[in-house]
Scaffold this active site. Structure first.
Site, PDB file in Angstrom:
ATOM      1  N   VAL A 133       0.838  -1.217   0.000  1.00  0.00           N
ATOM      2  CA  VAL A 133       0.000   0.000   0.000  1.00  0.00           C
ATOM      3  C   VAL A 133       0.870   1.263   0.000  1.00  0.00           C
ATOM      4  CG1 VAL A 133      -1.857   1.244   1.174  1.00  0.00           C
ATOM      5  CG2 VAL A 133      -1.847  -1.253   1.178  1.00  0.00           C
ATOM      6  N   ALA A 172       9.781   6.091   5.724  1.00  0.00           N
ATOM      7  CA  ALA A 172      10.472   5.110   6.569  1.00  0.00           C
ATOM      8  C   ALA A 172      10.144   3.720   6.069  1.00  0.00           C
ATOM      9  CB  ALA A 172      10.028   5.258   8.030  1.00  0.00           C
ATOM     10  N   VAL A 199     -11.251   0.426   5.698  1.00  0.00           N
ATOM     11  CA  VAL A 199     -12.428  -0.425   5.461  1.00  0.00           C
ATOM     12  C   VAL A 199     -12.702  -0.536   3.964  1.00  0.00           C
ATOM     13  CG1 VAL A 199     -14.879  -0.787   5.939  1.00  0.00           C
ATOM     14  CG2 VAL A 199     -13.433   0.306   7.659  1.00  0.00           C
ATOM     15  N   GLY A 232     -10.902  -1.252   1.371  1.00  0.00           N
ATOM     16  CA  GLY A 232      -9.885  -0.780   0.426  1.00  0.00           C
ATOM     17  C   GLY A 232     -10.277   0.486  -0.300  1.00  0.00           C
ATOM     18  N   GLU A 257      -3.409 -10.569   4.757  1.00  0.00           N
ATOM     19  CA  GLU A 257      -2.721  -9.946   5.885  1.00  0.00           C
ATOM     20  C   GLU A 257      -1.394 -10.641   6.141  1.00  0.00           C
ATOM     21  OE1 GLU A 257      -4.068  -7.146   7.584  1.00  0.00           O
ATOM     22  OE2 GLU A 257      -5.139  -7.375   5.726  1.00  0.00           O
ATOM     23  N   ASP A 264      -9.903  -9.855  10.450  1.00  0.00           N
ATOM     24  CA  ASP A 264      -9.777  -8.641   9.629  1.00  0.00           C
ATOM     25  C   ASP A 264     -11.169  -8.041   9.342  1.00  0.00           C
ATOM     26  OD1 ASP A 264      -8.140  -6.920   7.653  1.00  0.00           O
ATOM     27  OD2 ASP A 264      -9.698  -7.781   6.379  1.00  0.00           O
ATOM     28  N   LYS A 323     -12.947  -4.333  10.541  1.00  0.00           N
ATOM     29  CA  LYS A 323     -13.637  -3.382   9.659  1.00  0.00           C
ATOM     30  C   LYS A 323     -15.089  -3.181  10.100  1.00  0.00           C
ATOM     31  CE  LYS A 323     -10.601  -4.791   5.888  1.00  0.00           C
ATOM     32  NZ  LYS A 323     -10.399  -5.815   4.856  1.00  0.00           N
ATOM     33  N   GLY A 327      -5.360  -4.488  -2.356  1.00  0.00           N
ATOM     34  CA  GLY A 327      -4.443  -4.273  -3.475  1.00  0.00           C
ATOM     35  C   GLY A 327      -3.796  -2.903  -3.395  1.00  0.00           C
TER      36      GLY A 327
HETATM   37  N1  HSE Z   1      -6.347  -8.623   3.860  1.00  0.00           N
HETATM   38  C1  HSE Z   1      -7.321  -7.647   3.526  1.00  0.00           C
HETATM   39  C2  HSE Z   1      -8.329  -8.262   2.574  1.00  0.00           C
HETATM   40  C3  HSE Z   1      -6.649  -6.458   2.901  1.00  0.00           C
HETATM   41  O1  HSE Z   1      -8.052  -9.328   2.016  1.00  0.00           O
HETATM   42  O2  HSE Z   1      -9.395  -7.712   2.400  1.00  0.00           O
HETATM   43  C4  HSE Z   1      -7.524  -5.254   2.779  1.00  0.00           C
HETATM   44  O3  HSE Z   1      -7.935  -4.777   4.023  1.00  0.00           O
END
Ligand code: HSE
Length: 438
Positions: free
Chosen positions: A14, A43, A132, A134, A190, A201, A205, A302
């Site tokens: 990202v 960084a 949330v 993407g 992840e 995950d 969200k 992505g």
């Molecule tokens: N690992 C997460 C997914 C990445 O597959 O949706 C995006 O938050």
């Protein structure tokens, strides 16, 4: 006007996407923001300069604290992920008077209450659109676009990796592990992919969505979470025969008794648009009182889709840099002193319909025993599917769909069904949501 100076923490999937989008669309972004937005300091422990044309003009360090402590930086973009040191870095940036943009759903879901409180005291913004779904601008839609509504429920496919796995299993009969490895290779999964497949995950969200939808504090620990690893190809196929798709859904629903917060595999009627969201795509269906249902669809993971949300936040923050902090959109959509402590319901108290699959002896009276147990608890059956016993076997798969019932009643019924001599092994139970808009 001088460009806004951005310190970027992380040059991975990202971070790299954000650097490339900001650079490629620099002029268009400046036209929107009213001034340039430039990454001047970054960084990263390691990065691939070949993927980042122009990175040589940016000062790069391996010490993220040097970036958040740099007095020349106006906005810190945290794209490291995980709980620590992300939390410490973000709090330090806030203490240093810097605005923060983050894609870190885990951080916001677990530590958002503390972070927003610190930001409010210091008069800085913390923007988290990319946390949330993407690239889908769902935070903006719910927080601002639906501000005139009472939101009744939200149901979302909010983990791309899980949706990619379920889709490939259904369409190509591929193995779970094989598809997961591909998702990792594509940079969707992840760092710890159990977060994707076990629903953690998605629960991060959902925690955020529920907060901005209902005006409640972030309460990740109260989300009921179930993963997708127990879903078999047979279940996917039986569901299809009955007119349903299985999706890993996050559901937040406001009821008279409290708020349901749950992530689990779910049967959805296949005629619903959201049932046809496949691959790594995400979708969030929001039911609100004035507008009715609205559906938001797009890439949930992505490099550049997520970067799209990060850059939109940078533009937003840049535009409001000079606005009075009191007049900014509140972090959790509602004024901080107007958050309510609605009860979050334990899973036993949620209400939903069910898909049940069991293996029973092929002899008279067995189905009657099972339906009696359900009937005694007021559980209505909507459909039954009984398959031929496999060659030479006496056990038949029985599949049932029920109407909406309280989870506790269903748990008790399942225990009794499993205790029947004529039923072998465990009953598979998958929740079912009709997602009706009325
Ligand atoms: N690992 C997460 C997914 C990445 O597959 O949706 C995006 O938050």
């Amino acid at each position: 006007m001088n460009p806004v100076r951005v310190g970027l923490l992380g040059l991975g999937t990202v971070g790299g996407g954000t650097f490339n989008v900001l650079r490629r669309n620099a002029q268009e972004i400046a036209r929107r923001a009213g001034r340039g937005i430039e990454i001047t300091y970054a960084a990263a422990r390691e990065y691939d300069p070949a993927r980042l044309p122009g990175i040589e003009s940016v000062k790069v360090t391996d010490d993220a604290f040097a970036v958040v402590d740099d007095p020349d930086i106006d906005i810190v973009v945290e794209l490291i992920g995980g709980y620590e040191p992300a939390r410490e870095l973000v709090l330090k940036a806030i203490a240093n008077g810097k605005h923060v943009v983050t894609a870190n759903k885990a951080l916001i879901a677990l530590h958002g209450n503390e972070i927003f409180s610190a930001a409010q005291q210091r008069g800085v913004m913390v923007a988290f659109e990319a946390a949330v779904a993407g690239g889908i601008p769902i935070i903006k839609a719910v927080r601002e676009g639906l501000a005139g509504n009472q939101i009744e429920w939200i149901a979302g496919i909010i983990n791309g990796t899980g949706n990619f796995i379920l889709t490939e299993m259904r369409d190509k009969g591929r193995d779970f592990a094989d598809v997961l490895a591909e998702a990792q290779q594509l940079g969707y999964a992840e760092a710890d992919p159990t977060f994707d497949v076990e629903g953690i995950d998605a629960a991060h969200k959902l925690t955020i969505l529920a907060s901005i939808a209902f005006g409640i504090p972030l309460q990740f620990d109260k989300v009921y979470t179930e993963g997708i690893s127990y879903i078999t190809r047979e279940d996917v196929s039986y569901a299809e025969q009955l007119g349903y798709r299985i999706k890993h859904l996050g559901v937040a629903r406001r009821t008279a008794a409290g708020v349901e917060l749950r992530v689990h595999p779910t049967l959805i009627p296949d005629r619903r648009l959201i049932a046809n969201v496949d691959g790594v795509m995400n979708a969030v269906l929001v039911k609100a009182d004035a507008v009715g249902p609205t559906l938001y669809y797009g890439a949930g993971a992505g490099a550049e889709p997520t970067a799209s949300a990060v850059v939109a936040d940078l533009v937003d923050v840049t535009r409001t840099l000079t606005a009075d902090p009191e007049n900014r959109v509140p972090h959790l959509a509602f004024q901080p002193d107007a958050l309510s402590d609605l009860k979050i319901l334990p899973v036993e108290d949620i209400e939903t319909a069910y898909y049940l699959r069991m293996c029973a002896s092929d002899r008279p009276g067995v189905l009657a025993d099972i339906t009696r147990i359900l009937g005694d608890r007021g559980i209505s059956i909507e459909a039954v599917l009984q398959k031929e016993p496999p060659e030479g076997e006496q056990q038949v798969p029985i599949i049932m769909l029920t109407r909406v019932v309280r989870e506790k009643q269903m748990q008790e019924a399942i225990e009794q069904i499993e205790a029947l001599q004529s039923v072998e092994g465990k009953v598979t139970r998958i929740r079912l949501e009709h997602l009706k808009s009325s």
